[in-house]
Design a protein around this motif. Structure first.
Motif, PDB file in Angstrom:
ATOM      1  N   ALA A 206       0.820  -1.211   0.000  1.00 55.80           N
ATOM      2  CA  ALA A 206       0.000   0.000   0.000  1.00 55.80           C
ATOM      3  C   ALA A 206       0.852   1.258   0.000  1.00 55.80           C
ATOM      4  O   ALA A 206       0.498   2.257  -0.631  1.00 55.80           O
ATOM      5  N   GLY A 207       1.970   1.228   0.697  1.00 54.63           N
ATOM      6  CA  GLY A 207       2.819   2.405   0.801  1.00 54.63           C
ATOM      7  C   GLY A 207       3.847   2.522  -0.296  1.00 54.63           C
ATOM      8  O   GLY A 207       4.589   3.498  -0.354  1.00 54.63           O
ATOM      9  N   GLY A 208       3.872   1.559  -1.170  1.00 51.55           N
ATOM     10  CA  GLY A 208       4.860   1.580  -2.247  1.00 51.55           C
ATOM     11  C   GLY A 208       4.604   2.714  -3.221  1.00 51.55           C
ATOM     12  O   GLY A 208       3.463   3.085  -3.480  1.00 51.55           O
ATOM     13  N   PRO A 209       5.667   3.282  -3.777  1.00 49.97           N
ATOM     14  CA  PRO A 209       5.497   4.409  -4.697  1.00 49.97           C
ATOM     15  C   PRO A 209       4.712   4.049  -5.955  1.00 49.97           C
ATOM     16  O   PRO A 209       3.998   4.889  -6.484  1.00 49.97           O
ATOM     17  N   ALA A 210       4.811   2.823  -6.423  1.00 49.26           N
ATOM     18  CA  ALA A 210       4.075   2.457  -7.637  1.00 49.26           C
ATOM     19  C   ALA A 210       2.571   2.453  -7.397  1.00 49.26           C
ATOM     20  O   ALA A 210       1.802   2.899  -8.253  1.00 49.26           O
ATOM     21  N   THR A 211       2.124   1.971  -6.235  1.00 47.01           N
ATOM     22  CA  THR A 211       0.697   1.947  -5.918  1.00 47.01           C
ATOM     23  C   THR A 211       0.159   3.373  -5.835  1.00 47.01           C
ATOM     24  O   THR A 211      -0.876   3.703  -6.411  1.00 47.01           O
ATOM     25  N   TRP A 212       0.882   4.235  -5.129  1.00 39.54           N
ATOM     26  CA  TRP A 212       0.460   5.622  -4.985  1.00 39.54           C
ATOM     27  C   TRP A 212       0.465   6.320  -6.343  1.00 39.54           C
ATOM     28  O   TRP A 212      -0.487   6.988  -6.714  1.00 39.54           O
TER      29      TRP A 212
ATOM     30  N   ARG B 250      -2.628   8.125  -8.539  1.00 37.61           N
ATOM     31  CA  ARG B 250      -2.624   9.539  -8.952  1.00 37.61           C
ATOM     32  C   ARG B 250      -2.821   9.655 -10.463  1.00 37.61           C
ATOM     33  O   ARG B 250      -3.540  10.539 -10.929  1.00 37.61           O
ATOM     34  N   VAL B 251      -2.179   8.783 -11.233  1.00 41.97           N
ATOM     35  CA  VAL B 251      -2.332   8.812 -12.697  1.00 41.97           C
ATOM     36  C   VAL B 251      -3.782   8.531 -13.073  1.00 41.97           C
ATOM     37  O   VAL B 251      -4.389   9.254 -13.877  1.00 41.97           O
ATOM     38  N   LEU B 252      -4.351   7.491 -12.489  1.00 42.33           N
ATOM     39  CA  LEU B 252      -5.743   7.142 -12.796  1.00 42.33           C
ATOM     40  C   LEU B 252      -6.700   8.250 -12.380  1.00 42.33           C
ATOM     41  O   LEU B 252      -7.643   8.568 -13.112  1.00 42.33           O
TER      42      LEU B 252
ATOM     43  N   ARG C 200      -9.339  10.658 -14.750  1.00 38.15           N
ATOM     44  CA  ARG C 200     -10.787  10.578 -14.537  1.00 38.15           C
ATOM     45  C   ARG C 200     -11.427  11.863 -14.012  1.00 38.15           C
ATOM     46  O   ARG C 200     -12.616  12.077 -14.213  1.00 38.15           O
ATOM     47  N   ARG C 201     -10.629  12.692 -13.307  1.00 39.91           N
ATOM     48  CA  ARG C 201     -11.209  13.879 -12.685  1.00 39.91           C
ATOM     49  C   ARG C 201     -10.286  15.085 -12.857  1.00 39.91           C
ATOM     50  O   ARG C 201      -9.077  14.959 -12.689  1.00 39.91           O
ATOM     51  N   PRO C 202     -10.864  16.245 -13.144  1.00 40.44           N
ATOM     52  CA  PRO C 202     -10.041  17.458 -13.218  1.00 40.44           C
ATOM     53  C   PRO C 202      -9.302  17.671 -11.891  1.00 40.44           C
ATOM     54  O   PRO C 202      -9.887  17.577 -10.817  1.00 40.44           O
ATOM     55  N   GLY C 203      -8.029  17.884 -11.955  1.00 40.16           N
ATOM     56  CA  GLY C 203      -7.236  18.097 -10.749  1.00 40.16           C
ATOM     57  C   GLY C 203      -6.794  16.808 -10.078  1.00 40.16           C
ATOM     58  O   GLY C 203      -5.981  16.833  -9.164  1.00 40.16           O
TER      59      GLY C 203
END
Length: 81
Positions: free
Chosen positions: A48-54, A58-60, A64-67
């Motif tokens: 959960a804390g891994g940089p790839a998961t985070w 953020r990319v997804l 999907r949403r502005p901002g």
């Protein structure tokens, strides 16, 4: 629900967090299988804390949403995961 704001203890937020943990469990299983590790060697907190998961989240969100903010508004001071 996507237009309202909720407090951390409100039902939509509690359920959203529970779903997040359930999905992270599934991601953890897949990552462990792929890496040949068990839960002792690669606990969920590391997945959960891994940089790839985070980063993936953020990319997804940005697609999907502005901002790139969360899909549900949480009235929080930032201390609630």
């Amino acid at each position: 629900m996507l237009r309202d704001s909720f407090k951390p203890g409100d039902e939509p937020i509690v359920e959203w967090r529970a779903l997040t943990v359930a999905l992270l469990d599934r991601i953890g299983e897949h990552v462990r299988l792929h890496l040949g590790m068990d839960a002792e060697r690669l606990p969920l907190v590391k997945v959960a804390g891994g940089p790839a998961t985070w980063f993936a989240g953020r990319v997804l969100a940005g697609e999907r949403r502005p901002g790139g903010g969360p899909p549900i508004n949480v009235e929080s001071d930032g201390t609630v995961f």
